[in-house]
Enzyme design. Sequence first.
Site, mmCIF file in Angstrom:
data_model
loop_
_atom_site.group_PDB
_atom_site.id
_atom_site.type_symbol
_atom_site.label_atom_id
_atom_site.label_comp_id
_atom_site.label_asym_id
_atom_site.label_seq_id
_atom_site.Cartn_x
_atom_site.Cartn_y
_atom_site.Cartn_z
ATOM 1 N N LYS A 23 0.836 -1.200 0.000
ATOM 2 C CA LYS A 23 0.000 0.000 0.000
ATOM 3 C C LYS A 23 0.873 1.253 0.000
ATOM 4 O O LYS A 23 0.685 2.149 -0.823
ATOM 5 C CB LYS A 23 -0.924 0.011 1.232
ATOM 6 N N GLN A 67 -3.983 -1.613 10.073
ATOM 7 C CA GLN A 67 -3.895 -2.905 9.406
ATOM 8 C C GLN A 67 -4.403 -4.025 10.328
ATOM 9 O O GLN A 67 -3.963 -4.133 11.473
ATOM 10 C CB GLN A 67 -2.440 -3.173 8.985
ATOM 11 N N ASP A 90 -10.842 3.294 5.061
ATOM 12 C CA ASP A 90 -11.166 1.877 4.847
ATOM 13 C C ASP A 90 -12.686 1.664 4.834
ATOM 14 O O ASP A 90 -13.163 0.615 4.416
ATOM 15 C CB ASP A 90 -10.552 1.013 5.975
#
Length: 260
Positions: A23, A67, A90
């Site tokens: 990412k 994460q 997200d």
Amino acid sequence: ITPWLAAVLVGNNPASEIYVKNKTKKFEALGLKTDLFRLNEDISEQELLSLIDKLNSDAEFHGILVQLPLPKHIDSEKVLNAIVPTKDVDGFHPENAGLLSIGKPRFIPCTPKGMMFILKHFNVDLNGKHVVVIGRSNIVGRPISILASLKELGNATVTLCHSGTKDLKYHSKQADVLVAALGSPEFVDASYIKEGACILDVGINRIERDGKSKIVGDVNQESVMGVASSLTPVPKGVGPMTIACLLRNTTISCKNRLIN
Ligand code: NAD
């Protein structure tokens, strides 16, 4: 003003390390900014929540990503809910999940958003089609089922299958578009699909084969070849689109800040 993401990585989970690296590399390659906050496996929940609090009020950052998975002693839900919804790129915060479910999305979770882009790019029109989703997680299965059913986006008829579904094959064989997001290596073979179905394979599973480590999806590519009309590959396919959509959501967040 450059879109800027704060990525939080707790512990040394090798898969998480790779995901975060992929990412942040993509952000750098495209001239967007990321800061990686690495925390020890044994950090307390309170310390992590304090960091989130700091990132929430730091005007430099347009997006915050934590994460997953987090270590067992930390309540993931509590941490994700602590991210201010306007930086939740997200799209996991309950406020953003709620907005999506009423058809007014702020941030659409990256994996399902990426899938919708793939379908659009390859002219797979969902209107009136039957979409069957295998897997009901909050990050993949449930949001793609909502997106596909929303009038303005998919306008499809949707069946959401899960571990409690009786006779999965009966349902999956009805699908014009089948989404495999159950996390079981090569589970879906030709016996699960109707001829001509379009398949989106979301699975990322590491397996050992012929003495080598390999990434495979939730679909048995060889088996469905020649029966399905199209299939997203694993590796590649949905994975890179997830990252692309994280970039996009962070950019949207940056633009929103400028407007407001
Ligand atoms: P999850 O474990 O949270 O959810 C799996 C879902 O599948 C559950 O709802 C469960 O009920 C259902 N399920 C499991 N076995 C089943 C069965 N035999 N029949 C019917 N339903 C069944 O998983 P997740 O986080 O949604 O991830 C799913 C897969 O997608 C994993 O392989 C994960 O690594 C991958 N993934 C890929 C991306 C990407 O960017 N490509 C992003 C997220 C997740």
